[in-house]
Design an enzyme around this catalytic site. Sequence first.
Site, mmCIF file in Angstrom:
data_model
loop_
_atom_site.group_PDB
_atom_site.id
_atom_site.type_symbol
_atom_site.label_atom_id
_atom_site.label_comp_id
_atom_site.label_asym_id
_atom_site.label_seq_id
_atom_site.Cartn_x
_atom_site.Cartn_y
_atom_site.Cartn_z
ATOM 1 N N GLU A 1 39.621 49.224 36.352
ATOM 2 C CA GLU A 1 40.255 49.516 35.070
ATOM 3 C C GLU A 1 39.912 50.946 34.699
ATOM 4 O OE1 GLU A 1 40.512 46.824 31.719
ATOM 5 O OE2 GLU A 1 39.430 45.312 32.884
ATOM 6 N N HIS B 1 44.368 43.015 29.830
ATOM 7 C CA HIS B 1 43.023 42.701 29.354
ATOM 8 C C HIS B 1 43.003 42.534 27.835
ATOM 9 C CE1 HIS B 1 38.546 43.199 30.696
ATOM 10 N NE2 HIS B 1 38.754 42.091 30.002
ATOM 11 N N ALA C 1 38.192 36.825 33.234
ATOM 12 C CA ALA C 1 36.802 37.281 33.204
ATOM 13 C C ALA C 1 36.742 38.768 33.558
ATOM 14 C CB ALA C 1 35.959 36.439 34.149
ATOM 15 N N ARG C 2 36.549 39.083 34.826
ATOM 16 C CA ARG C 2 36.499 40.471 35.276
ATOM 17 C C ARG C 2 37.219 40.591 36.607
ATOM 18 N NH1 ARG C 2 32.773 43.882 33.155
ATOM 19 N NH2 ARG C 2 34.131 45.429 34.119
ATOM 20 N N ILE D 1 32.771 30.943 27.181
ATOM 21 C CA ILE D 1 34.229 30.971 27.321
ATOM 22 C C ILE D 1 34.727 29.733 28.054
ATOM 23 C CG2 ILE D 1 36.186 32.223 28.298
ATOM 24 C CD1 ILE D 1 34.571 34.812 27.804
ATOM 25 N N GLY E 1 29.838 29.056 30.810
ATOM 26 C CA GLY E 1 29.234 29.661 29.629
ATOM 27 C C GLY E 1 30.107 29.441 28.405
#
Length: 329
Positions: A269, A293, A239-240, A159, A157
């Site tokens: 988180e 992050h 990302a995550r 990023i 995508g």
Amino acid sequence: MKIVILGAEARYRAYQPAMPFIQRQELVFLDKDSTEAEILAAGGDAEVLFVDAITAVSAALMARLPRLRLIHSEGVAFDRIDLSAARERGIYVCNNKGCNAGAVAEQAVLLMLMLLRHAMEGDEAVRAGRQMEMKERCMVEGITELSACKVGLVGFGDIARAAAERLAPFGCALYYYTRHRRKPEEERRYGVTYLPLEALAETCDILSLHCAVTEETRNLVDAALLRRMKPTAYLINTARGDLVDNEALRQALLEGRIAGAGLDTLSPEPVPAGHPLTALPPEVQRKVVLAPHLGGITEASFRRAHAHMWRNVERLTAGERPDNIVNGL
């Protein structure tokens, strides 16, 4: 229109665009960790909800906000918002797609370079008076240049594309995986070669995660995928944290099955004390670079994101559809 903002008022004021429209709205600022009871007490008649990218918005909360029309993530992520419940109630859920792509891509490149150049260990060695000891060891063991690496991008995508653009000048060989392969002209534009995920893990020296969290991608990096990676390879995650099986990565690091990891985000988180990827033995800890992050929170990213959020609210009040709708309305 009442707008409930789950985020620091100082930040929202700092990045608020110069739009007269905003002055005519009723803004209610609450802490991002506010309980549902606190949100209802202060903004039960809210029409818009601004939330941090990692803030949960439940179906139960939506059901008690009868006037709610729009939930807007301050960032790109939206996986903690109940999308199906919002869709059933006719509530738009929007994100700031692409607003921080360049910033996160920079963070990914930073983590790659820090790992390849042993930045954390080097800093520690110099401060402890062991500069020459480490330098001599690195000359014997060798330092890999980023230009010599095959970099695999998981997801393609905004990023990942920005990362490809930034990595190309280094001379890396660039590969990617995504569920739907891109057209040949896009592959040529970004200088990337498609590989299935398993082949990407086996081929690349650096595996960099750039996909959203879905039921299909949660724990995408599991023990099986880590076993496919080279023992000299690095994992990068900007990302995550939910994309990675924490215990599987911990074991891979402890057993030396991969060379290291650069992680801008962990799950959960906020990161608790004693997290499997922070509580590592010193000799393994040196192989991991952690960041809190920070990838997407540059000043420019926030200005783009907040301008987009307020434009979407303005569209809503004008009876128009907002853009970047992520829940299929």
